[in-house]
Design a protein around this motif. Structure first.
Motif, PDB file in Angstrom:
ATOM      1  N   GLU A  13       2.424  -0.594 -11.243  1.00 18.04           N
ATOM      2  CA  GLU A  13       2.296  -1.254  -9.956  1.00 18.04           C
ATOM      3  C   GLU A  13       1.664  -0.278  -8.984  1.00 18.04           C
ATOM      4  OE1 GLU A  13       5.744  -3.144  -8.385  1.00 18.04           O
ATOM      5  OE2 GLU A  13       6.397  -3.810 -10.357  1.00 18.04           O
ATOM      6  N   THR A  14       0.948  -0.808  -8.038  1.00 22.00           N
ATOM      7  CA  THR A  14       0.340   0.043  -7.024  1.00 22.00           C
ATOM      8  C   THR A  14       0.642  -0.505  -5.638  1.00 22.00           C
ATOM      9  OG1 THR A  14      -1.699   1.041  -6.228  1.00 22.00           O
ATOM     10  CG2 THR A  14      -1.879  -1.164  -7.119  1.00 22.00           C
ATOM     11  N   GLN A  50       5.055   3.959   2.930  1.00 21.63           N
ATOM     12  CA  GLN A  50       4.231   5.115   2.577  1.00 21.63           C
ATOM     13  C   GLN A  50       3.674   5.720   3.860  1.00 21.63           C
ATOM     14  OE1 GLN A  50       3.826   6.292  -0.666  1.00 21.63           O
ATOM     15  NE2 GLN A  50       5.398   4.760  -1.041  1.00 21.63           N
ATOM     16  N   THR A  51       3.647   7.048   3.927  1.00 21.41           N
ATOM     17  CA  THR A  51       3.155   7.740   5.108  1.00 21.41           C
ATOM     18  C   THR A  51       1.673   8.041   4.950  1.00 21.41           C
ATOM     19  OG1 THR A  51       5.323   8.727   5.451  1.00 21.41           O
ATOM     20  CG2 THR A  51       3.458   9.780   6.551  1.00 21.41           C
ATOM     21  N   HIS A  52       0.914   7.790   6.002  1.00 19.26           N
ATOM     22  CA  HIS A  52      -0.520   8.079   6.027  1.00 19.26           C
ATOM     23  C   HIS A  52      -0.805   8.933   7.256  1.00 19.26           C
ATOM     24  CE1 HIS A  52      -1.251   4.877   3.053  1.00 19.26           C
ATOM     25  NE2 HIS A  52      -0.289   4.241   3.704  1.00 19.26           N
TER      26      HIS A  52
END
Length: 86
Positions: A13-14, A50-52
């Motif tokens: 999975e992505t 998710q951190t960006h």
């Protein structure tokens, strides 16, 4: 046995997202002060937690300091134009 388990149990999975989907989301400036022509780093957490880390620059002549919450308005090349969250 591993073939059977691989087919039914283990799926890749992505949570990859396009940076274009960040428009309209909020980020927090993490380093320095952003001014026109002088982008700085901001942190955005997406819907998958998710951190960006992004380069941001104000859309107007304001200066935005570390800790300021900003709205991503537009993307030009790899820099996001932002305005301060009111």
């Amino acid at each position: 046995i591993s073939l059977i388990l691989g087919r039914c149990c283990f799926k890749d999975e992505t949570t990859a997202v396009s940076t274009d989907s960040f428009i309209g989301k909020f980020a927090i400036i993490t380093v320095g002060t952003a001014r026109q022509g002088f982008p700085t780093e901001a942190k955005l957490i997406d819907q998958y937690k998710q951190t960006h880390y992004l380069l941001v620059e104000p859309i107007d002549s304001s200066s935005l300091k570390t800790g300021t919450k900003v709205l991503l308005v537009e993307k030009k090349n790899h820099i996001f134009l932002v305005r301060k969250d009111s």
